[in-house]
Write a protein that holds these residues in place. Structure first.
Motif, PDB file in Angstrom:
ATOM      1  N   SER A  30       0.807  -1.338  -0.049  1.00 54.70           N
ATOM      2  CA  SER A  30       0.041  -0.185  -0.132  1.00 54.70           C
ATOM      3  C   SER A  30       0.990   1.208  -0.062  1.00 54.70           C
ATOM      4  CB  SER A  30      -0.986   0.161   1.162  1.00 54.70           C
ATOM      5  OG  SER A  30       0.013  -0.322   2.428  1.00 54.70           O
ATOM      6  N   VAL A  31       0.528   2.233  -0.826  1.00 48.05           N
ATOM      7  CA  VAL A  31       1.101   3.335  -0.669  1.00 48.05           C
ATOM      8  C   VAL A  31       1.593   4.105   0.661  1.00 48.05           C
ATOM      9  CG1 VAL A  31       0.890   5.637  -1.575  1.00 48.05           C
ATOM     10  CG2 VAL A  31       0.205   4.104  -2.965  1.00 48.05           C
ATOM     11  N   GLY A  32       2.526   4.313   0.996  1.00 51.73           N
ATOM     12  CA  GLY A  32       3.102   4.890   2.272  1.00 51.73           C
ATOM     13  C   GLY A  32       3.694   4.002   3.319  1.00 51.73           C
ATOM     14  N   GLU A  33       3.678   2.759   2.804  1.00 50.86           N
ATOM     15  CA  GLU A  33       4.275   1.642   3.393  1.00 50.86           C
ATOM     16  C   GLU A  33       5.701   1.658   3.357  1.00 50.86           C
ATOM     17  OE1 GLU A  33       3.654  -3.174   3.299  1.00 50.86           O
ATOM     18  OE2 GLU A  33       2.534  -1.872   2.102  1.00 50.86           O
ATOM     19  N   THR A  34       6.530   1.268   4.304  1.00 55.21           N
ATOM     20  CA  THR A  34       7.962   1.209   4.277  1.00 55.21           C
ATOM     21  C   THR A  34       8.307  -0.191   3.984  1.00 55.21           C
ATOM     22  OG1 THR A  34       8.047   3.153   5.477  1.00 55.21           O
ATOM     23  CG2 THR A  34       9.955   1.620   5.504  1.00 55.21           C
ATOM     24  N   LEU A  35       9.262  -0.348   3.023  1.00 56.73           N
ATOM     25  CA  LEU A  35       9.649  -1.758   2.775  1.00 56.73           C
ATOM     26  C   LEU A  35      11.107  -1.857   2.869  1.00 56.73           C
ATOM     27  CD1 LEU A  35       7.656  -2.341  -0.380  1.00 56.73           C
ATOM     28  CD2 LEU A  35       6.824  -3.109   1.617  1.00 56.73           C
ATOM     29  N   ALA A  36      11.760  -2.919   3.051  1.00 57.08           N
ATOM     30  CA  ALA A  36      13.152  -3.114   3.127  1.00 57.08           C
ATOM     31  C   ALA A  36      13.304  -3.656   1.588  1.00 57.08           C
ATOM     32  CB  ALA A  36      13.329  -4.378   3.918  1.00 57.08           C
ATOM     33  N   VAL A  37      14.593  -2.973   1.002  1.00 58.81           N
ATOM     34  CA  VAL A  37      14.837  -3.178  -0.329  1.00 58.81           C
ATOM     35  C   VAL A  37      16.497  -3.544  -0.458  1.00 58.81           C
ATOM     36  CG1 VAL A  37      15.173  -2.135  -2.523  1.00 58.81           C
ATOM     37  CG2 VAL A  37      13.304  -1.425  -1.072  1.00 58.81           C
ATOM     38  N   ARG A  38      16.606  -4.508  -1.361  1.00 59.65           N
ATOM     39  CA  ARG A  38      17.997  -4.863  -1.519  1.00 59.65           C
ATOM     40  C   ARG A  38      18.202  -5.062  -2.980  1.00 59.65           C
ATOM     41  NH1 ARG A  38      22.093  -9.298  -0.879  1.00 59.65           N
ATOM     42  NH2 ARG A  38      20.887 -10.822  -2.046  1.00 59.65           N
ATOM     43  N   PHE A  39      19.373  -4.819  -3.367  1.00 59.27           N
ATOM     44  CA  PHE A  39      19.933  -4.912  -4.909  1.00 59.27           C
ATOM     45  C   PHE A  39      20.927  -6.286  -5.058  1.00 59.27           C
ATOM     46  CE2 PHE A  39      19.348  -0.188  -5.669  1.00 59.27           C
ATOM     47  CZ  PHE A  39      18.020  -0.295  -5.531  1.00 59.27           C
ATOM     48  N   PRO A  40      20.533  -7.326  -5.184  1.00 58.46           N
ATOM     49  CA  PRO A  40      21.395  -8.403  -5.029  1.00 58.46           C
ATOM     50  C   PRO A  40      22.631  -8.057  -6.033  1.00 58.46           C
ATOM     51  CG  PRO A  40      19.226  -9.070  -5.956  1.00 58.46           C
ATOM     52  CD  PRO A  40      19.172  -7.823  -5.882  1.00 58.46           C
ATOM     53  N   PRO A  41      23.787  -8.349  -5.360  1.00 56.22           N
ATOM     54  CA  PRO A  41      25.229  -7.738  -6.309  1.00 56.22           C
ATOM     55  C   PRO A  41      25.369  -8.695  -7.519  1.00 56.22           C
ATOM     56  CG  PRO A  41      25.633  -8.200  -3.916  1.00 56.22           C
ATOM     57  CD  PRO A  41      24.205  -8.671  -4.065  1.00 56.22           C
ATOM     58  N   GLU A  42      24.747  -9.738  -7.643  1.00 48.10           N
ATOM     59  CA  GLU A  42      25.064 -10.518  -8.863  1.00 48.10           C
ATOM     60  C   GLU A  42      24.030 -10.188  -9.788  1.00 48.10           C
ATOM     61  OE1 GLU A  42      23.712 -11.657  -5.978  1.00 48.10           O
ATOM     62  OE2 GLU A  42      21.919 -12.921  -6.394  1.00 48.10           O
ATOM     63  N   ARG A  43      23.163  -9.211  -9.607  1.00 47.82           N
ATOM     64  CA  ARG A  43      22.198  -8.701 -10.532  1.00 47.82           C
ATOM     65  C   ARG A  43      22.458  -7.270 -11.056  1.00 47.82           C
ATOM     66  NH1 ARG A  43      19.624 -12.944 -12.264  1.00 47.82           N
ATOM     67  NH2 ARG A  43      17.995 -13.771 -10.925  1.00 47.82           N
ATOM     68  N   LEU A  44      23.575  -6.706 -10.594  1.00 51.99           N
ATOM     69  CA  LEU A  44      23.811  -5.462 -10.730  1.00 51.99           C
ATOM     70  C   LEU A  44      24.524  -5.048 -12.090  1.00 51.99           C
ATOM     71  CD1 LEU A  44      25.031  -3.959  -7.312  1.00 51.99           C
ATOM     72  CD2 LEU A  44      22.739  -3.303  -8.496  1.00 51.99           C
ATOM     73  N   HIS A  45      24.297  -4.162 -12.754  1.00 52.95           N
ATOM     74  CA  HIS A  45      25.241  -3.952 -13.995  1.00 52.95           C
ATOM     75  C   HIS A  45      25.809  -2.517 -13.731  1.00 52.95           C
ATOM     76  CE1 HIS A  45      22.444  -6.624 -16.518  1.00 52.95           C
ATOM     77  NE2 HIS A  45      21.464  -6.150 -15.661  1.00 52.95           N
ATOM     78  N   PRO A  46      27.088  -2.723 -13.766  1.00 46.53           N
ATOM     79  CA  PRO A  46      27.787  -1.538 -13.406  1.00 46.53           C
ATOM     80  C   PRO A  46      28.312  -0.729 -14.661  1.00 46.53           C
ATOM     81  CG  PRO A  46      29.226  -3.425 -13.015  1.00 46.53           C
ATOM     82  CD  PRO A  46      27.899  -3.871 -13.547  1.00 46.53           C
ATOM     83  N   PHE A  47      28.164   0.409 -14.593  1.00 48.35           N
ATOM     84  CA  PHE A  47      28.514   1.304 -15.822  1.00 48.35           C
ATOM     85  C   PHE A  47      29.634   2.423 -15.354  1.00 48.35           C
ATOM     86  CE2 PHE A  47      24.330  -0.182 -16.853  1.00 48.35           C
ATOM     87  CZ  PHE A  47      24.666  -1.010 -17.866  1.00 48.35           C
TER      88      PHE A  47
END
Lengths: 298, 396
Positions: free
Chosen positions: B354-371
């Motif tokens: 729901s809008v306004g809700e706080t979630l935990a977020v993570r970017f898995p390193p193996e999915r990252l595209h570094p530029f």
């Protein structure tokens, strides 16, 4: 009938009510109508006078003039054909106009196409120059042209009239056809070219689509050359090569006496081809003048 | 056996460069899609192959034959135009047989018959073009292209003028037809989803240059530059700018607003109460990046990990739901976190947020595209791209 009267009465009252409420607007409207009606009469009355004269007997041009002929006769119409050189003038006019149309279309169509499709250097300048040629008053050109034609030995021929008429209508034709091709998607010719056509062939493939503009150019060329007076008057002298506008001049004597019935009859005959042509090609003419490809076709 | 080769092609219009230094090879029988934003030069490239544009420099080779100076009609290719370019004053049959007549085939009638059967327009051949619907016109345009059995098909956004449902169908139909006929095909589109679904290979074009060529999977999974990363895929890849710290092998997002100006770097985005809260640290876990260099991290929305409970372990940070969109099987969640631009996450449709809700977020390193933030080019970091398991489609 009764209901029609009621309807009329209703409209009349409605108008009166509106006039009382918005007097300025009504006054402006009345002024407009009066101005337009006067202008219309200004143009229409001489025409009416001329054409009604065609149906009046030779002795029937009364003083004071009457609005309606006392007796209607068709003698003048036949007399013009039988007793004057008018048929020769008429044939000359047809030859001049027809060849002018052909030449104008043959020159203006490829020229307009090329100006529309090719990336030409100085294209704008060229188009403006073409238009400028049109703006030079004809009378300013008459003397030099006369000398040039005299030197070339072309004076007193139909050819000289045809050439001059053509030069006069080609600029407008080029503009009309160029503008029309500008609205025609170039993809069509590109499709033809990728499909195996040369550029010339591709042009011929899409040419039928430009019919409105080509038709408008043809009608324009016809009308202009048909009505051309100064050119044939200046460059021709023998009656055998007169066109009818010059011939009409015959009905006005040196002393300024006008043979109204014969002039009216000859004018009626002369108007006939133009009327037929405009009536037949009116839609195409308008489409070609105002036209964009694809708008209002079918 | 038809290969198309472009060799160092430069094209310009009135001094404005449209295409620069393009080298491209279209393999025999493949469907290569040229994709890019409008005005990127993809159509110019196609027209150069067709012979409708002449390159300022470079060579066009079709089938081992140098055709750079040959007119379009001698190249043995056919082109389908965006607006179909059918001749409105000719019937369907005359349109279909046009190329045959121009090229002097004597079995035109039989070929037209065959093609109209293949494309299921047999009943329409005597109609005039104006009487056809958009889809029927499309078929006639395709028919006109295939009827001469050219060495190559060139398709210039042939689906752009169709409505959405028809576009989907014709997409499949064209790809299938191409597959059946096995003709080398170059297809131009601005629609990245169309490029991914139709192409055997995809060439992403930007500013008159080829940004990347590869299979749809390659282009999607390991975009060569920030541009390709952002252009291919829907919803678009999240691209976050930051500065790499080799001590912790992590990128601090939002710490690199302006790399050249150290003051700007410390100034942050906005004055926040707690200093630690106005940026996020994303562990990269791969190495290969120069210390303290400006980088852009890309992560596909479907790879953003989202959990309802707050977590304090490494790599997790808090984000607030700004907006969400239900897409049936999926749900797009737009998240806001301190110091970050908005993050899009793609979660299963059944999950509820729901809008306004706080979630935990993570970017898995193996999915990252570094530029590299300065050049926009991908930084080679190892095998992460190949390690991806699923092959997600462009959209849906």
């Amino acid at each position: 009938m009764r209901s029609r009267l009621i309807e009329l009465r209703y409209h009349a009252r409605d108008r009166l009510r509106a006039a009382r409420r918005y007097p300025e607007r009504t006054a402006a409207r009345v002024a407009t109508v009066v101005t337009l009606a006067t202008s219309a009469a200004f143009i229409a009355l001489p025409l009416y006078w001329l054409f009604s004269a065609a149906f009046r007997p030779q002795e029937g041009i009364e003083v004071p003039p009457t609005l309606f002929p006392g007796r209607v006769t068709f003698d003048n119409l036949t007399a013009v054909l039988a007793e004057t050189a008018f048929p020769t003038y008429f044939v000359n006019s047809v030859v001049v106009s027809a060849l002018t149309v052909v030449l104008a279309v043959v020159i203006a169509t490829p020229a307009g196409y090329a100006l529309s499709r090719y990336d030409l250097r100085y294209e704008r300048a060229f188009m403006l120059a073409v238009l400028l040629v049109q703006m030079i008053p004809l009378l300013a050109l008459v003397t030099p042209l006369y000398q040039m034609f005299a030197a070339a030995g072309l004076l007193d021929t139909l050819a000289v009239v045809i050439v001059t008429d053509t030069v006069m209508v080609v600029p407008v034709g080029i503009w009309l056809i160029k503008e029309y091709f500008d609205t025609l998607p170039e993809g069509l010719e590109e499709a033809a070219r990728v499909g195996g056509a040369t550029r010339l062939r591709a042009f011929l493939v899409v040419l039928p689509l430009a019919r409105p503009a080509v038709g408008a150019t043809a009608v324009f060329a016809f009308v202009v050359s048909w009505n051309q007076f100064v050119i044939p008057l200046t460059f021709t002298s023998s009656q055998a090569v007169w066109t009818f506008p010059v011939g009409l001049y015959e009905f006005i004597s040196r002393r300024g006496v006008v043979n109204w019935p014969l002039l009216g009859a000859a004018s009626l005959w002369a108007m006939f081809p133009v009327l037929v042509l405009v009536a037949a090609f009116q839609r195409q003419f308008v489409a070609g003048l105002s036209g964009r490809f694809g708008g209002g076709r079918r | 056996m038809t290969e198309i080769e472009l060799d160092g092609i430069d094209v310009s219009y009135d001094g404005v460069t449209a295409v620069t230094g393009v080298d491209l090879r279209v393999r025999d029988g493949e469907l290569l899609v040229l994709v890019g934003p409008s005005g990127c030069g993809k159509t110019t490239l196609l027209r150069t192959i067709a012979g409708l544009e002449h390159p300022d420099a470079g060579e066009v080779v079709i089938d081992g034959r140098r055709v750079t100076d040959l007119p379009a009609r001698k190249r043995d290719v056919s082109l389908v135009f965006q607006d179909f370019a059918l001749f409105p004053h000719l019937t369907v049959r005359e349109n279909l047989s046009f190329d045959l007549r121009m090229q002097g085939y004597d079995d035109a009638d039989d070929r037209v018959q065959d093609v109209s059967e293949i494309l299921e327009i047999g009943g329409l051949v005597d109609r005039s073009i104006d009487e056809l619907s958009g889809g029927q016109k499309q078929r006639v345009a395709l028919g006109r292209a295939i009827v001469t059995e050219p060495a190559a098909f060139l398709l210039d956004e042939p689906l752009a003028n169709l409505d959405a449902s028809l576009r989907e169908r014709m997409r499949t139909e064209i790809a299938r037809l191409q597959d059946d006929l096995g003709v080398t095909t170059v297809h131009v589109t601005h629609d990245q989803a169309e490029a991914l679904t139709m192409g055997d290979r995809v060439a992403v074009v930007r500013d008159g240059r080829i940004a990347q060529v590869g299979t749809p999977e390659e282009v999607y999974r390991s975009p060569a530059s920030v541009f390709v990363a952002g252009f291919v895929g829907s919803p678009a890849m999240n691209l976050l700018r930051g500065r790499y710290d080799s001590d912790v092998d992590a990128v601090e997002i939002g710490s690199d607003e302006d790399a050249a100006d150290p003051q700007a770097a410390t100034a942050g985005v906005e004055p926040a109460g707690e200093e630690t809260n106005d940026s996020q640290t994303v562990p990269v876990g791969v190495g290969g990046i120069e210390d303290d260099s400006a980088v852009v991290l890309g992560i596909r929305p479907e790879h953003v990990e989202v959990e309802p409970e707050r977590r304090r372990d490494d790599g997790w940070f808090d984000a607030t739901v700004a907006f969400d969109e239900f897409r049936g099987a999926d749900r797009y969640v737009y998240l806001e976190a301190a110091g970050c631009p908005e993050i899009t996450a793609r979660v299963p449709g059944r999950s509820s947020v729901s809008v306004g809700e706080t979630l935990a977020v993570r970017f898995p390193p193996e999915r990252l595209h570094p530029f590299d933030a300065d050049t926009g080019q991908r930084i080679a970091t190892g095998e992460q791209a190949e390690s991806e398991a699923a092959a997600p489609e462009g959209d849906r």
